[in-house]
Design a protein around this motif. Sequence first.
Motif, PDB file in Angstrom:
ATOM      1  N   ASP A  14      73.657  23.757  44.972  1.00 54.06           N
ATOM      2  CA  ASP A  14      73.022  23.072  46.485  1.00 54.06           C
ATOM      3  C   ASP A  14      74.050  22.147  46.381  1.00 54.06           C
ATOM      4  O   ASP A  14      74.717  22.173  47.679  1.00 54.06           O
ATOM      5  CB  ASP A  14      71.404  22.762  46.208  1.00 54.06           C
TER       6      ASP A  14
ATOM      7  N   HIS B 135      76.709  21.426  50.022  1.00 57.20           N
ATOM      8  CA  HIS B 135      76.668  20.398  50.570  1.00 57.20           C
ATOM      9  C   HIS B 135      78.557  19.678  50.755  1.00 57.20           C
ATOM     10  O   HIS B 135      78.587  18.973  51.411  1.00 57.20           O
ATOM     11  CB  HIS B 135      76.137  19.725  50.371  1.00 57.20           C
TER      12      HIS B 135
ATOM     13  N   HIS C 191      66.245  28.367  49.333  1.00 59.24           N
ATOM     14  CA  HIS C 191      66.895  28.470  50.443  1.00 59.24           C
ATOM     15  C   HIS C 191      68.456  28.429  50.648  1.00 59.24           C
ATOM     16  O   HIS C 191      69.079  28.717  49.230  1.00 59.24           O
ATOM     17  CB  HIS C 191      66.689  27.343  51.476  1.00 59.24           C
TER      18      HIS C 191
ATOM     19  N   THR D  16      72.482  26.985  51.723  1.00 61.21           N
ATOM     20  CA  THR D  16      72.846  25.451  51.511  1.00 61.21           C
ATOM     21  C   THR D  16      74.574  25.758  51.906  1.00 61.21           C
ATOM     22  O   THR D  16      75.297  26.591  51.472  1.00 61.21           O
ATOM     23  CB  THR D  16      73.128  24.927  50.462  1.00 61.21           C
TER      24      THR D  16
ATOM     25  N   HIS E 217      71.741  22.317  55.182  1.00 58.75           N
ATOM     26  CA  HIS E 217      70.715  23.622  54.803  1.00 58.75           C
ATOM     27  C   HIS E 217      70.474  24.668  56.043  1.00 58.75           C
ATOM     28  O   HIS E 217      71.465  24.486  56.912  1.00 58.75           O
ATOM     29  CB  HIS E 217      69.621  23.676  54.445  1.00 58.75           C
TER      30      HIS E 217
HETATM   31 ZN   LIG Z   1      70.251  20.241  49.498  1.00 62.47          ZN
END
Ligand SMILES: [Zn+2]
Length: 383
Positions: A276, A280, A319, A321, A345
Motif C-alpha cells: 500500500d 501512495h 483495496h 492503491t 485508494h
Molecule cells: Zn493506503
Amino acid sequence: MRKVPIYTALILAFILAATNIFAQYDQEKDEKLSFINEAPYKTVTVKSIEGEKVKNVILMIGDGMGLTQISTAWVANRGDLNMTKMPFTGLVRTYAANKLITDSGAAGTAMATGQKTSYHSVGVDVNGNPLPSLTDLAKAKGLSTAVVVTCGLTDATPAAFCANNADRDMEEELAADFLDCNVDFILGGGRDKFIKRTDGRDLMKEMEQKGYQVTRTWEETSKINSGKVFAVLEDGQLPMAEKRDGIWQHASMKAIEMLSKNDEGFFAMLEGSRIDDCGHWHDIPKLMGEIFDFDQTIGKVLQWAEKDGETLVIVLADHETGGLTLLDGSIENGTVKGHFSTGGHSDIMVPVFAYGPQAEKFVGVYENTDIFKKISEILNLLP
Ligand SMILES: [Zn+2]
C-alpha cells in the motif's frame, strides 16, 4: 551595451535554478515509474487437493494490491507469479458503508467481521459497537490463531482483527486492545504505541504478564517453538522488502509451523502491509520488491498447504492503491512502465485467489464481507 539590471539577473538565476530542480524532480519521478527485474525468481508448482476437509485457513492480504499491481509484478517476473497459478479466482467489491473509496480500516473490518462499516473504523459496526473477528471466533472454537504483518500492529488491518474502535487513529487505545485479543502468534512493528504512551503504561510488560513470550528482534523470535508469541520488531513499521532480510516470510512460516501443532486447526492472517505504501508513493521499484516478497511467501505457504492437505489458502487485497495503470513493458526482459492516477485508494474490484479444499467456494463476484462469511462457514465458526 546596456548593463543587465541586478534584479533581472537575480530573476534569471532563480528561473534557471527552479528549472533545474523541476528537471531533477521529473527524472526522479520517472525513475519511480519504471523497473527492470534483473533477478526473476522461480515459482512453485503444487498439485490440486482431493479432499473436502478444511482444518486450517491461511488468509493472505496484500494491502493495496489491485489487479494492475499483480499484472505489473507478473510482467516484471517474466510472466510468472505464484498467486496467479492458484486454481480458483474471484473478484471482491471493496466499498465502505459510508464511502465508495474505502480504507484498510473499513475493508479489513469487512473481511474480519463480515460487516461493512464506516471509513476509518476498525472492528466495530456503523454504530461503533464492537464486532467479533475471525481470530476471536476461531479462538472460541479451540483453533490457534496468528496475525503476522509488516506494518505497525496498531495499523488498520491488524487492528481490524485484534481491536475495536470507531477511529483507527486512536492507536494507543488500539494497542491496549491487544491485551484481550488472545491471538497466539502476533508479529509486526509499532512498538512506540505499546511503550511510549501518554498513560505511562508498558503494554509489552503487560503482554508478558498475560503469558506471552515478548520479543523485540527476529533472532529472539526465531528461537521460540511453543507457547504464545508477541513479537514487536520495530518502533515503527518493519523495513521495506529490500532491507527486511526475508523476516516476514520467515515469521509467516514460523507462525504456521507453531499453529499447526493444534489438532483442532488454525486461522492465520498474514499481511504484506507495505504494498500500500508504494502505491501512495507512486514507486514501482519498491512496489515490485514488496509484491515479490509477498508472492514468494505465497509459494512457501502453498507448498506447506500441499503437504498438509487440509489447509485452505486465500490470497486477496483489501483495496487498490494509487490507481495504477501498466503502460508498457516486456515479459521477455522483465521491464515495466506504469502510471498512477491518484495519491489515495481507488474502488476497482480486487482479485481473490484460492487453493486447497473448498477453494472453489471463492469463485465469482461478491462483497468483501463474504470473505468472512465463507471462512466462518467453512471452519464452522458461527454458533
Ligand atoms: Zn493506503
